[in-house]
Design a protein around this motif. Structure first.
Motif, PDB file in Angstrom:
ATOM      1  N   HIS A  67       0.817  -1.244   0.171  1.00  0.00           N
ATOM      2  CA  HIS A  67       0.120   0.021  -0.122  1.00  0.00           C
ATOM      3  C   HIS A  67       0.920   1.170  -0.111  1.00  0.00           C
ATOM      4  N   VAL A  70       1.635   2.633  -3.346  1.00  0.00           N
ATOM      5  CA  VAL A  70       0.707   3.235  -4.168  1.00  0.00           C
ATOM      6  C   VAL A  70       0.847   4.710  -4.464  1.00  0.00           C
ATOM      7  N   ILE A  89      -3.241  -1.811  -4.809  1.00  0.00           N
ATOM      8  CA  ILE A  89      -4.073  -1.658  -3.662  1.00  0.00           C
ATOM      9  C   ILE A  89      -4.928  -3.017  -3.388  1.00  0.00           C
ATOM     10  N   ASP A  93      -4.333  -5.306   0.077  1.00  0.00           N
ATOM     11  CA  ASP A  93      -5.524  -5.789   1.021  1.00  0.00           C
ATOM     12  C   ASP A  93      -5.650  -7.323   1.053  1.00  0.00           C
TER      13      ASP A  93
END
Length: 287
Positions: A67, A70, A89, A93
């Motif tokens: 993350h 990003v 992303i 997750d």
């Protein structure tokens, strides 16, 4: 120490063709994961869970680090870059969610709560650090200290799961190993102008540079060759070598002072990559 196989175990959760084809992932948190595994293995009752706990923590860390890769804005128009951003992303997750699944199926609900709290704390620290960066209030020393604090949060959460005889040594050894890891990565990034604003060198130069140099560093699209010349002027790579050498010496002193010579030997072997790197001819010339 039993055979360490956490990276191999993690591959089935991390190595997906679509992810590897369309985006890049962060480095596996090898040093911190191996440290956690070694310390948990010393516990008379927790040793049987050392692999599971180390695996889930590594997956969460990879998720958080993914993350972090990003881009802040969502202005990407080129399809390949946009797909890479979206996959980061989703991949982040997915990696993070695996710890819920693995721990819940093993019945370790309390640890889910402990790790979740550590995730929140790490994210809080990141926000504070980003705010200081935005306000240009971060120093080079703060950059290293805060980066290390963020990277150790998940692993520090296991302090209560350590054998009493090694519990006191865990935070400092983890900190020193992570500091060496951070500095080694900073040395690598100092040799390229890519992402120069996300580096120790940037914050060091911002403290030392003259007005014109500071203004240039803050410009929208500075010339990489000019950035490189500023880095050479302030001997960024050489200074990072010095910091890594000093940190490694602190770590060795700490490990040699442990009561358990067996543990000391195992931990020194984990730190051998740092020693080998500092012993290479190129590094010796720099130092």
């Amino acid at each position: 120490m039993n055979y360490y196989r956490i990276p191999e175990m993690a591959r089935k959760y991390i190595e997906y063709d679509m992810i590897q084809t369309h985006t890049e992932l962060p480095q596996f948190p090898e040093f911190r994961t191996k440290l956690l595994y070694v310390f948990l293995s010393k516990h008379s009752t927790m040793s049987s869970y050392s692999e599971l706990f180390s695996l889930v923590t590594a997956l969460v860390q990879v998720g958080l680090d993914t993350h972090d890769m990003v881009s802040v804005t969502n202005q990407v128009k080129e399809m390949k870059a946009a797909r890479s951003r979206q996959l980061k992303i989703l991949a982040g997750d997915y990696f993070s969610s695996r710890f819920y699944y693995l721990l819940s199926h093993a019945g370790h609900i309390d640890l889910i709560r402990v790790i979740s709290h550590a995730i929140c704390e790490a994210n809080r620290m990141k926000i504070n650090m980003y705010q200081l960066m935005k306000q240009l209030k971060l120093t080079a020393d703060d950059y290293v200290k805060r980066t290390v604090e963020i990277r150790t949060q998940l692993y520090l959460a296991f302090a209560g799961y350590m054998e009493e005889s090694v519990n006191g040594a865990w935070p400092e050894i983890l900190r020193l190993f992570t500091q060496c890891e951070v500095l080694l990565q900073e040395i690598s990034s100092s040799e390229t102008a890519q992402h120069f604003r996300e580096s120790w060198g940037y914050w060091y130069v911002m403290q030392q540079a003259n007005k014109d140099e500071r203004k240039y560093l803050l410009s929208e699209e500075p010339d990489p060759s000019k950035i490189r010349s500023i880095w050479l002027k302030y001997k960024i790579t050489w200074q990072l070598y010095q910091l890594l050498d000093a940190s490694m010496r602190q770590l060795q002193d700490k490990l040699h002072s442990l009561d358990s010579k067996e543990l000391s030997k195992e931990l020194l072997s984990i730190g051998e990559p740092f020693i080998r790197y500092l012993s290479t001819p190129k590094v010796l010339e720099e130092i």
